[in-house]
Design a protein around this motif. Structure first.
Motif, PDB file in Angstrom:
ATOM      1  N   ASP A   1      -3.256  -1.750   9.011  1.00 50.93           N
ATOM      2  CA  ASP A   1      -3.134  -1.757  10.567  1.00 50.93           C
ATOM      3  C   ASP A   1      -1.802  -1.311  10.996  1.00 50.93           C
ATOM      4  OD1 ASP A   1      -5.675  -2.689  10.580  1.00 50.93           O
ATOM      5  OD2 ASP A   1      -5.186  -4.682  10.339  1.00 50.93           O
TER       6      ASP A   1
ATOM      7  N   GLU B   1      -3.543  -0.091   1.026  1.00 51.29           N
ATOM      8  CA  GLU B   1      -4.705  -0.675   1.135  1.00 51.29           C
ATOM      9  C   GLU B   1      -4.523  -2.083   1.536  1.00 51.29           C
ATOM     10  OE1 GLU B   1      -5.022   0.611  -2.648  1.00 51.29           O
ATOM     11  OE2 GLU B   1      -6.575   1.795  -2.256  1.00 51.29           O
ATOM     12  N   ARG B   2      -3.458  -2.767   1.172  1.00 49.77           N
ATOM     13  CA  ARG B   2      -3.325  -4.337   1.435  1.00 49.77           C
ATOM     14  C   ARG B   2      -2.968  -4.434   3.208  1.00 49.77           C
ATOM     15  NH1 ARG B   2      -2.832  -7.086  -3.133  1.00 49.77           N
ATOM     16  NH2 ARG B   2      -2.418  -8.862  -1.641  1.00 49.77           N
TER      17      ARG B   2
ATOM     18  N   MET C   1      -2.316  -6.260   7.131  1.00 47.16           N
ATOM     19  CA  MET C   1      -3.570  -6.284   7.690  1.00 47.16           C
ATOM     20  C   MET C   1      -3.895  -7.713   8.764  1.00 47.16           C
ATOM     21  SD  MET C   1      -7.097  -7.074   5.122  1.00 47.16           S
ATOM     22  CE  MET C   1      -7.377  -5.601   4.564  1.00 47.16           C
ATOM     23  N   ALA C   2      -3.929  -7.207   9.852  1.00 45.74           N
ATOM     24  CA  ALA C   2      -4.009  -8.449  10.870  1.00 45.74           C
ATOM     25  C   ALA C   2      -4.881  -9.544  10.540  1.00 45.74           C
ATOM     26  CB  ALA C   2      -4.117  -7.895  12.169  1.00 45.74           C
ATOM     27  N   THR C   3      -4.709 -10.590  10.645  1.00 50.50           N
ATOM     28  CA  THR C   3      -5.526 -11.925  10.517  1.00 50.50           C
ATOM     29  C   THR C   3      -5.964 -12.322  11.930  1.00 50.50           C
ATOM     30  OG1 THR C   3      -3.737 -13.326   9.769  1.00 50.50           O
ATOM     31  CG2 THR C   3      -4.894 -12.271   8.198  1.00 50.50           C
TER      32      THR C   3
ATOM     33  N   VAL D   1      -3.138  -6.329  16.715  1.00 51.60           N
ATOM     34  CA  VAL D   1      -2.799  -5.336  15.907  1.00 51.60           C
ATOM     35  C   VAL D   1      -1.813  -4.700  16.981  1.00 51.60           C
ATOM     36  CG1 VAL D   1      -2.954  -3.207  14.701  1.00 51.60           C
ATOM     37  CG2 VAL D   1      -4.651  -5.024  14.493  1.00 51.60           C
TER      38      VAL D   1
ATOM     39  N   MET E   1      -2.031 -11.244   5.911  1.00 49.35           N
ATOM     40  CA  MET E   1      -2.501 -10.782   4.710  1.00 49.35           C
ATOM     41  C   MET E   1      -1.982  -9.263   4.657  1.00 49.35           C
ATOM     42  SD  MET E   1      -4.168 -13.096   3.797  1.00 49.35           S
ATOM     43  CE  MET E   1      -3.738 -14.596   4.379  1.00 49.35           C
ATOM     44  N   CYS E   2      -1.292  -9.076   3.619  1.00 45.94           N
ATOM     45  CA  CYS E   2      -0.386  -7.647   3.590  1.00 45.94           C
ATOM     46  C   CYS E   2       0.035  -7.489   2.314  1.00 45.94           C
ATOM     47  CB  CYS E   2       0.842  -8.256   4.477  1.00 45.94           C
ATOM     48  SG  CYS E   2       0.331  -9.065   5.860  1.00 45.94           S
TER      49      CYS E   2
END
Lengths: 445, 225, 299
Positions: free
Chosen positions: C35, C31-32, C150-152, C156, C1-2
């Motif tokens: 991490d 913002e996307r 953004m780690a799912t 991280v 998610m990135c």
């Protein structure tokens, strides 16, 4: 005594454990109709549940509080992270989202009346907000669902909180259904659908997917509502550690975790019985996610799915939830499964206690129906009173347990107040097996 | 004309000002730089010009306002619009006008996938082309595409009317071409006029709608579920 | 998610500005993916020369690592340090020995990428900080791909940051979530591949490398992935000479392309293009699902 009629040369007819009578009827039904079975209610199979946990009451090492005299608080504040106007409830038991459409207007009104009487919240559903519901609910959570039926910014601002629904416990990964019998003229108008069709709701939101887009969606909802309303994110229990982590990263004020025992108005039987986690197994990873982010009790966790008694409430809180939500239990309190309706249930091929045809709109209790004559059977004022009674009992029962554990607030219940009765429950909750200090996975038995 | 410069104003201040704006007022938003949630939740008949690119959900849930985006718009422009008008001068990303219940959305360029997804009464006019799955589960309102439509147009359609001038790469489940009635022609002509489209006429378009075969669950539709 | 950005320069005059333009695009995607972040920058060397990016260098290991490297390549190589990464340049004949040297060095040092053009940097933290740490703004080159994560479902860590490089001059960045990556990872392991992380994107990168290693062209390998990879994805894949873009059949993760006479740019959102030169007159469009888009500098 000898049974002269018995033929001892033959064994009794023996039913298969695999192809048991219910399974056989499922196969026969499928072959006859060619379409999957759709029903209401939640899972009916036996699952590890709160019954598999027990509290350790106070004794010598801990001191109990006096019932009725010494204070044991039950209030809860939801939405303290970003919202300007968090919600203050007198009891941690809330009413889960159920739609007008699935339920009659009278049932929705009764839920609002009952919840308001005891100082808790009720929740809209897939189908929008009715004036009756808003009018009779002192605290109303407005669901933001993939279908967006009836969604409008005025109602968004009229709500006390907004719940972005990603999934529900009965069907994580699935969308809603409402069969034609329940798409009355009013329901059709509210949803902008043709009357009488079998309606399917989308399983994903139409304008975002995943946590990166959810973060942007939450920002939009906050901007439209002046950052006042707590934003809840509701997920069905499936991968709770990741899902709760991501909901929190995306900006949720409150996360709602619905276990597979959660009810539904209409879903494929195969979905209800075979997808998702029982709530008992889902709470620990969800709480772990909040703790790992340093946000346990700061982002509130509401759990639901199979909450029936104050003991269930207390156990959920002890495992780390901030509040619970009830759905099926509230409908039963309203009059669902009433034994006095046995004759009418029989006409529908069911019996009190097993009635699950909530999808077909012929509910003799007048709850899961849009038939005006049936719906009129439910008096919203009396129904509200029953809901209020039931919520009060849940609260008092939870308080009773909390006092017995020496807590002056139900939120001070903690996992160490519990033990597990079964290995399964011990493994799922990491609570010690009763009488030991061990749970599966922990070394040193 | 009141000017708000996003180089010196934050999003909260922008939307607070616009949401409190009076009917008849006029606003210009400078340096939007693709910010999300610009001019959302507006409630009055006012004009707002976003002078540049907008991010996700520009003019989301608009009521009455006339919003013009002098640039491209991100995902979900005018999502759940109730009334008023949103005019995108450039392209719009996917899910333009998603679930919108009223008003007029005009996109001068192309729209991405799922244009008009679950639309509930909005009128959408796209001068260019639309991506795949446009008008998916469209409930009511009209989608007019002056260019081409991508795969699976109108999949699982309810009562939205779809008009396409160019080619349609493929129709979705339960979407079919239907004869253009006199009423359709009147609606289409009115929409083209309101959108300021003068280079094509209703005769250039084909009309698509729901075959209504999926309105009831049935074994014969199993492959479409 | 990135968030993903990519920039392929057609006009050589822009090459000195590649890093600057890429860093601006990357920053808009914070913002996307707050991490971690990473980027690959391509700048091909003369024939026969290769470079390798190695990460995890500390002040303590820098000296011994460099000495061993110079000894191995016989003093002909160079070493450029950028924060905790180094880029080694050397004659191609040393490739295998050098890979073994890095693999066996220990002390947290890890191979990142190698080839004739690729340099690959990644780190944990805000994209802006990661870019600054490595001096992205000052880097030149022919094309670049960047990613904010953004780690799912995976951790991280630096290893879990994108891009993933699983073959010479190859890298892949991904936005979405694959639904069959565990099965595919097991199949690829049986084919002899190894994986560093539990990340679904690394499986996608490995899958493409595997197909390329069997002689397929990039577009063929990408087309095959439509059948073999399930779930939601937008891929941007870098090669020595260019990059390719592919979206899954559903295509609900955002993706947008901009093309001018000077460049092709990819991003998750339009906003990433805002500061590109001449963007006002660019052809801007969203890639269609299941279609391979491919640009390269004719070799």
């Amino acid at each position: 005594m000898t049974d002269h009629n018995h033929d001892f040369t033959k064994t009794e007819p023996r039913f298969s454990a695999t192809f048991d009578p219910f399974t056989i009827s499922q196969i026969q039904r499928a072959a006859a109709t060619g379409i999957y079975d759709i029903r209401g209610g939640g899972t009916k199979r036996k699952l590890p549940h709160f019954d598999d946990l027990l509290f350790l009451g106070a004794s010598v090492s801990r001191y109990p509080l006096e019932g009725y005299r010494e204070r044991c608080g039950t209030d809860v504040v939801l939405g303290t992270r970003f919202a300007k106007k968090p919600i203050h409830l007198k009891t941690p038991v809330t009413i889960a989202g159920m739609s007008f459409g699935a339920l009659s207007a009278q049932a929705k009104e009764a839920l609002g009346r009952g919840a308001s009487a005891v100082g808790t919240s009720t929740t809209t559903g897939d189908g929008g907000m009715t004036p009756e519901e808003r009018g009779h609910s002192s605290t109303l959570v407005y669901q933001y669902l993939p279908s967006r039926y009836g969604m409008n910014p005025d109602d968004l601002r009229r709500a006390d909180a907004i719940e972005v629904v990603i999934g529900q416990g009965a069907k994580p990964g699935g969308g809603g259904m409402l069969l034609g019998q329940k798409i009355s003229a009013r329901v059709a108008k509210m949803r902008d659908l043709p009357e009488g069709i079998d309606q399917r709701s989308a399983c994903r939101h139409p304008d975002w997917t995943g946590p990166d887009d959810l973060e942007i969606k939450i920002e939009e909802l906050r901007e439209i509502t002046n950052w006042e309303k707590p934003i809840y994110v509701k997920v069905g229990a499936s991968r709770p550690y990741y899902d709760i982590s991501l909901a929190v990263k995306a900006g949720a004020d409150v996360v709602v975790l619905d276990g597979m025992q959660g009810g539904t108005a209409a879903t494929q039987e195969v979905f209800i019985e075979h997808v998702g986690l029982p709530i008992l197994a889902a709470i620990r990873p969800a709480v772990q996610a909040l703790q790992d982010l340093g946000l346990h009790r700061k982002v509130q966790l509401i759990v639901s799915g199979g909450i029936r008694t104050g003991a269930d409430v207390a156990k959920a809180l002890a495992l780390g939830a901030d509040a619970v939500a009830i759905g099926t239990a509230a409908l039963i309190a309203l009059g669902d499964q009433n034994p006095e309706l046995a004759a009418e249930y029989a006409k529908l091929g069911s019996v009190p206690g097993a009635y699950d045809d909530w999808q077909d709109g012929r509910d003799p209790a007048g709850i899961t129906t849009q038939d005006p004559a049936l719906a009129a059977r439910l008096d919203p004022i009396m129904g509200g009173r029953r809901i209020a009674n039931y919520l009060s009992v849940l609260t008092m029962e939870a308080q009773t347990i909390a006092r017995a554990c020496g807590k002056s607030h139900v939120h001070n219940l903690e996992p160490e107040d519990l033990v597990a009765l079964t290995l399964e429950a011990a493994a799922m909750t990491r609570l010690p097996l009763a009488g030991t200090d061990w749970y599966p996975g922990k070394a040193g038995f | 004309m009141q000017i708000i410069d996003m180089n010196t104003t934050d999003l909260r201040a922008l939307n607070t000002a616009l949401q409190a704006g009076e009917a008849g007022s006029a606003w210009s938003v400078h340096n939007p730089a693709g910010r999300h949630a610009l001019a959302v939740g507006l409630m009055e008949d006012m004009t707002v010009t976003i002078d540049g690119h907008a991010g996700y959900y520009a003019a989301g849930m608009n009521q009455k306002a006339q919003v013009t985006i002098n640039g491209n718009a991100g995902q979900g422009v005018a999502e759940n619009m109730m009334s008023g008008a949103v005019h995108v001068k450039g392209n719009a990303s996917s899910s333009a006008g998603a679930t919108a219940q009223g008003g007029l959305l005009v996109i001068e360029g192309d729209a991405g996938a799922r244009c008009g997804i679950s639309m509930k009464g909005v009128d959408i006019v796209v001068r260019g082309s639309v991506g795949h799955m446009s008008a998916f589960m469209g409930q009511s309102g009209n989608l007019v595409v002056c260019g081409d439509a991508g795969e699976a147009l109108g999949d699982s359609l309810y009562e939205t009317r779809i008009f396409v001038r160019g080619t349609v790469k493929g129709l979705g489940a339960d979407c079919e071409e239907q004869p253009m009635t006199e009423q359709d022609r009147t609606i289409l002509a009115g929409l083209l006029e309101r959108a300021g489209v003068t280079d094509c006429t209703p005769a250039d378009f084909r009309r698509y709608g729901s075959a209504r075969t999926l309105y009831h669950f049935h074994v014969d539709n199993a492959s479409a579920y | 998610m990135c968030g993903i950005v990519g920039l392929f320069l057609k006009n050589p005059a822009l090459q000195p500005e590649l890093g600057l333009l890429t860093s601006r695009m990357l920053r808009t995607m914070t913002e996307r993916g707050p991490d971690s972040a990473g980027f690959a920058v391509y700048n091909a060397l003369a024939a026969g020369q290769r470079k390798m990016t190695v990460r995890g260098i500390t002040p303590e290991t820098q000296g011994p690592f460099e000495a061993g490297f110079l000894e191995l390549v016989g003093g002909t190589g160079t070493l450029l340090q950028r924060h905790d990464h180094v880029v080694l340049t050397y004659a191609g004949v040393h490739e295998a020995a050098l890979r073994a040297y890095v693999r066996d060095f220990g002390a947290g040092i890890a191979f990142a990428a190698s080839g004739e053009g690729i340099e690959l940097y990644k780190g944990v933290g805000l994209p802006e900080h990661v870019a600054t740490r490595f001096g992205l703004e000052g880097m030149g080159g022919t094309h670049a791909i960047g990613h904010t994560r953004m780690a799912t479902e995976s951790a991280v860590t630096i290893a879990g940051a994108h891009p993933f490089s699983t073959g010479p001059d190859q890298c892949l960045v991904h936005n979405g979530s694959l639904s069959n990556h565990n099965t595919l990872r097991r199949q690829l392991v049986r084919e002899g591949l190894s994986f560093e992380t539990e990340n679904d994107s690394e499986v996608a990168a490995g899958y493409l490398s595997w197909r390329l290693s069997r002689g397929e062209k990039l577009d063929e390998a990408l087309k095959a992935s439509i059948d073999d990879l399930d779930g939601f994805y937008t891929f941007v894949v870098g090669t020595r000479d260019g990059f390719a873009v592919l979206r899954d059949p559903v295509a609900c993760k955002p993706a947008v392309l901009a093309e001018t006479d000077d460049y092709v740019a990819f991003a998750s959102e339009y906003r990433a293009f805002a500061e590109l030169p001449g963007i006002a007159n660019a052809q801007v469009f969203e890639p269609e699902p299941q279609r391979v888009y491919h640009w390269d500098h004719a070799a």
